[in-house]
Design a protein around this motif. Structure first.
Motif, mmCIF file in Angstrom:
data_model
loop_
_atom_site.group_PDB
_atom_site.id
_atom_site.type_symbol
_atom_site.label_atom_id
_atom_site.label_comp_id
_atom_site.label_asym_id
_atom_site.label_seq_id
_atom_site.Cartn_x
_atom_site.Cartn_y
_atom_site.Cartn_z
ATOM 1 N N ALA A 11 0.840 -1.204 0.000
ATOM 2 C CA ALA A 11 0.000 0.000 0.000
ATOM 3 C C ALA A 11 0.873 1.252 0.000
ATOM 4 N N ASN A 12 1.939 1.253 0.785
ATOM 5 C CA ASN A 12 2.850 2.408 0.796
ATOM 6 C C ASN A 12 3.543 2.579 -0.552
ATOM 7 N N ALA A 13 3.960 1.466 -1.162
ATOM 8 C CA ALA A 13 4.613 1.550 -2.474
ATOM 9 C C ALA A 13 3.656 2.110 -3.511
ATOM 10 N N ALA A 14 2.401 1.666 -3.472
ATOM 11 C CA ALA A 14 1.421 2.177 -4.437
ATOM 12 C C ALA A 14 1.146 3.652 -4.206
ATOM 13 N N THR A 15 1.012 4.047 -2.935
ATOM 14 C CA THR A 15 0.658 5.426 -2.624
ATOM 15 C C THR A 15 1.789 6.402 -2.914
ATOM 16 N N TYR A 16 2.987 6.057 -2.497
ATOM 17 C CA TYR A 16 4.101 7.014 -2.585
ATOM 18 C C TYR A 16 4.970 6.867 -3.819
ATOM 19 N N LEU A 17 4.852 5.757 -4.550
ATOM 20 C CA LEU A 17 5.716 5.563 -5.707
ATOM 21 C C LEU A 17 4.916 5.395 -6.995
ATOM 22 N N MET A 18 4.028 4.422 -7.026
ATOM 23 C CA MET A 18 3.385 4.053 -8.288
ATOM 24 C C MET A 18 2.357 5.069 -8.772
ATOM 25 N N ILE A 19 1.537 5.579 -7.882
ATOM 26 C CA ILE A 19 0.521 6.550 -8.307
ATOM 27 C C ILE A 19 1.158 7.854 -8.795
ATOM 28 N N PRO A 20 2.164 8.424 -8.096
ATOM 29 C CA PRO A 20 2.807 9.625 -8.663
ATOM 30 C C PRO A 20 3.479 9.372 -10.013
ATOM 31 N N VAL A 21 4.074 8.195 -10.182
ATOM 32 C CA VAL A 21 4.688 7.881 -11.476
ATOM 33 C C VAL A 21 3.623 7.790 -12.562
ATOM 34 N N LEU A 22 2.495 7.167 -12.243
ATOM 35 C CA LEU A 22 1.398 7.076 -13.200
ATOM 36 C C LEU A 22 0.867 8.450 -13.571
ATOM 37 N N LEU A 23 0.690 9.320 -12.578
ATOM 38 C CA LEU A 23 0.206 10.671 -12.853
ATOM 39 C C LEU A 23 1.207 11.461 -13.701
ATOM 40 N N PHE A 24 2.492 11.331 -13.391
ATOM 41 C CA PHE A 24 3.511 12.031 -14.163
ATOM 42 C C PHE A 24 3.534 11.533 -15.597
ATOM 43 N N ARG A 25 3.476 10.212 -15.762
ATOM 44 C CA ARG A 25 3.505 9.631 -17.100
ATOM 45 C C ARG A 25 2.270 10.042 -17.898
ATOM 46 N N SER A 26 1.120 10.101 -17.242
ATOM 47 C CA SER A 26 -0.098 10.524 -17.928
ATOM 48 C C SER A 26 -0.030 11.991 -18.321
ATOM 49 N N THR A 27 0.599 12.795 -17.485
ATOM 50 C CA THR A 27 0.713 14.218 -17.770
ATOM 51 C C THR A 27 1.672 14.477 -18.925
ATOM 52 N N VAL A 28 2.785 13.758 -18.938
ATOM 53 C CA VAL A 28 3.786 13.963 -19.979
ATOM 54 C C VAL A 28 3.241 13.531 -21.330
ATOM 55 N N GLY A 29 2.527 12.434 -21.383
ATOM 56 C CA GLY A 29 1.933 11.968 -22.631
ATOM 57 C C GLY A 29 2.967 11.371 -23.554
ATOM 58 N N ASP A 30 2.677 11.445 -24.834
ATOM 59 C CA ASP A 30 3.557 10.818 -25.823
ATOM 60 C C ASP A 30 4.540 11.795 -26.455
ATOM 61 N N GLY A 31 4.577 13.011 -25.990
ATOM 62 C CA GLY A 31 5.531 13.976 -26.505
ATOM 63 C C GLY A 31 4.971 14.889 -27.571
ATOM 64 N N SER A 32 3.784 14.582 -28.077
ATOM 65 C CA SER A 32 3.203 15.456 -29.083
ATOM 66 C C SER A 32 2.625 16.698 -28.406
ATOM 67 N N VAL A 33 2.669 17.794 -29.101
ATOM 68 C CA VAL A 33 2.179 19.054 -28.552
ATOM 69 C C VAL A 33 0.666 19.114 -28.759
ATOM 70 N N PRO A 34 -0.101 19.277 -27.689
ATOM 71 C CA PRO A 34 -1.550 19.367 -27.864
ATOM 72 C C PRO A 34 -1.943 20.704 -28.479
ATOM 73 N N SER A 35 -3.114 20.729 -29.048
ATOM 74 C CA SER A 35 -3.583 22.000 -29.617
ATOM 75 C C SER A 35 -4.049 22.901 -28.486
ATOM 76 N N TRP A 36 -3.517 24.087 -28.448
ATOM 77 C CA TRP A 36 -3.860 25.047 -27.398
ATOM 78 C C TRP A 36 -4.866 26.032 -27.958
#
Length: 106
Positions: free
Chosen positions: A53-78
């Motif tokens: 539970a600690n590994a999921a809370t403090y490591l895996m979820i932030p990594v997932l959020l960061f990876r989702s935020t970064v995306g695939d590198g393409s620039v979204p339309s603003w």
């Protein structure tokens, strides 16, 4: 154009929904079920469950959020309208939160 799936008369929309269910939703809820079973039986000791539970809370979820935020590198339309509506909503919520914090803190 004929669908590859005879039960789906409208060009594969049902098959696409089934694929989403099998590839995305089912694994997520499967992992939740495995975690529930592992936590409520004697398969894993309590210390191991706490560590996972600690590994999921403090490591895996932030990594997932960061990876989702970064995306695939393409620039979204603003588009200006979308950006303006998003940030104006954020500004309204910030102002309301600051006003409420000022009123509640006395």
């Amino acid at each position: 154009m004929r669908s590859r799936f005879p039960w789906c008369g409208y060009s594969g929309k049902l098959a696409f929904s089934v694929a989403i269910f099998i590839n995305i939703i089912l694994p997520v809820f499967g992992l939740i079920l495995i975690g529930y079973i592992a936590g409520h039986t004697s398969i894993l000791p309590a210390l191991a469950v706490r560590g996972m539970a600690n590994a999921a809370t403090y490591l895996m979820i932030p990594v997932l959020l960061f990876r989702s935020t970064v995306g695939d590198g393409s620039v979204p339309s603003w588009e200006p309208g979308i950006v303006l509506s998003y940030f104006s909503g954020c500004l309204i919520i910030l102002v309301v939160a600051l006003v409420l914090a000022g009123c509640c803190s006395g």
